[in-house]
Design an enzyme around this catalytic site. Structure first.
Site, PDB file in Angstrom:
ATOM      1  CG  ASN A   9      -1.882   1.099   1.311  1.00 18.67           C
ATOM      2  OD1 ASN A   9      -1.585   2.196   0.877  1.00 18.67           O
ATOM      3  ND2 ASN A   9      -3.047   0.823   1.867  1.00 18.67           N
ATOM      4  CG  ASP A  65      -3.449  -5.939  10.108  1.00 15.08           C
ATOM      5  OD1 ASP A  65      -3.291  -6.109   8.887  1.00 15.08           O
ATOM      6  OD2 ASP A  65      -4.517  -6.200  10.691  1.00 15.08           O
TER       7      ASP A  65
HETATM    8  P1  IMP Z   1      -4.672  -3.399   6.533  1.00 15.10           P
HETATM    9  O1  IMP Z   1      -5.049  -4.830   6.730  1.00 15.10           O
HETATM   10  O2  IMP Z   1      -3.772  -2.862   7.590  1.00 15.10           O
HETATM   11  O3  IMP Z   1      -4.156  -3.089   5.168  1.00 15.10           O
HETATM   12  O4  IMP Z   1      -5.968  -2.498   6.713  1.00 15.10           O
HETATM   13  C1  IMP Z   1      -7.244  -3.023   6.728  1.00 15.10           C
HETATM   14  C2  IMP Z   1      -8.226  -2.102   6.050  1.00 15.10           C
HETATM   15  O5  IMP Z   1      -8.498  -1.020   6.915  1.00 15.10           O
HETATM   16  C3  IMP Z   1      -7.741  -1.513   4.731  1.00 15.10           C
HETATM   17  O6  IMP Z   1      -8.190  -2.254   3.655  1.00 15.10           O
HETATM   18  C4  IMP Z   1      -8.388  -0.166   4.699  1.00 15.10           C
HETATM   19  O7  IMP Z   1      -9.604  -0.283   4.054  1.00 15.10           O
HETATM   20  C5  IMP Z   1      -8.638   0.147   6.167  1.00 15.10           C
HETATM   21  N1  IMP Z   1      -7.665   1.125   6.651  1.00 15.10           N
HETATM   22  C6  IMP Z   1      -6.564   0.915   7.392  1.00 15.10           C
HETATM   23  N2  IMP Z   1      -5.929   2.063   7.636  1.00 15.10           N
HETATM   24  C7  IMP Z   1      -6.642   3.017   7.029  1.00 15.10           C
HETATM   25  C8  IMP Z   1      -6.471   4.426   6.900  1.00 15.10           C
HETATM   26  O8  IMP Z   1      -5.522   5.050   7.368  1.00 15.10           O
HETATM   27  N3  IMP Z   1      -7.438   5.034   6.197  1.00 15.10           N
HETATM   28  C9  IMP Z   1      -8.488   4.405   5.637  1.00 15.10           C
HETATM   29  N4  IMP Z   1      -8.679   3.113   5.702  1.00 15.10           N
HETATM   30  C10 IMP Z   1      -7.758   2.412   6.406  1.00 15.10           C
END
Ligand code: IMP
Length: 186
Positions: A9, A65
């Site tokens: 990301n 995460d």
């Molecule tokens: P991940 O597994 O850490 O990539 O995050 C899980 C989900 O939470 C991601 O797909 C995003 O949709 C959401 N997410 C996490 N951090 C953010 C942020 O800073 N802004 C918006 N959505 C977030």
């Protein structure tokens, strides 16, 4: 000092880099595929991923995460946020909250660091509310529907620098940077 941030990301990477560079720490993006395990806590997910990836990489590594926790939905989607984002997205969440007055929500971030002598976790949290409609086109994920406490705009209406004044991720990375600079190096 150079640390490898395992993520696919670019938004996350930019947000985190801007924090780390204030402390003179260089972050490099490493696109090893992070296994998206389903677990009930962000900490579990991060620890599991660190244990799995570090032996393959053998350099100082950081993994993050994050999740969105909505009070009116009993803190759903939490650790299931990426699946919920990919399936129903912002629109689906707004639909679940239709006619719901309690808009309170928080983002949480768990950052995990590992090198040859330490495994450390750092957490950051931001409180806020879920907007009534999507606003803004910056950022990623649930940014268009999240308004942090103390602001009148969503994360998606902010530049990275402004989002970093509030965000869960900025807080967690700030803790990591301070630990590296003031403790780990001693
Ligand atoms: P991940 O597994 O850490 O990539 O995050 C899980 C989900 O939470 C991601 O797909 C995003 O949709 C959401 N997410 C996490 N951090 C953010 C942020 O800073 N802004 C918006 N959505 C977030």
């Amino acid at each position: 000092m150079k640390i490898y941030f395992i993520t696919g990301n670019k938004h996350k990477f930019l947000e985190a880099s801007k924090i780390m560079e204030k402390y003179g720490i260089e972050l490099r993006m490493l696109e090893a595929s992070k296994v998206e395990i389903q677990a009930r806590s962000l900490r579990e997910i991060v620890l599991y991923s660190l244990a799995l990836l570090y032996p393959k990489i053998n350099k100082p590594v950081v993994i993050e995460d994050a999740g969105l926790f909505i009070r009116a939905l009993n803190w759903f989607p939490g650790p299931y946020s990426s699946y919920v984002y990919e399936t129903i997205g912002c629109r689906g969440v707004l639909k679940l909250l239709e006619n719901v007055k309690d808009r309170y929500a928080k983002f949480r971030s768990v950052v995990g660091f590992i090198n040859f002598k330490h495994v450390k976790l750092f957490e950051g949290e931001v409180e806020g509310m879920i907007a009534y409609r999507e606003l803004g086109n910056k950022g990623f994920g649930f940014d268009p529907i999240f308004i942090p406490k103390g602001s009148s705009t969503t994360f998606a209406q902010m530049d990275v620098e402004e989002k970093n004044k509030y965000s869960h991720r900025a807080k967690a990375f700030e803790k990591l940077a301070k630990w590296i600079v003031y403790e780990e190096m001693e």
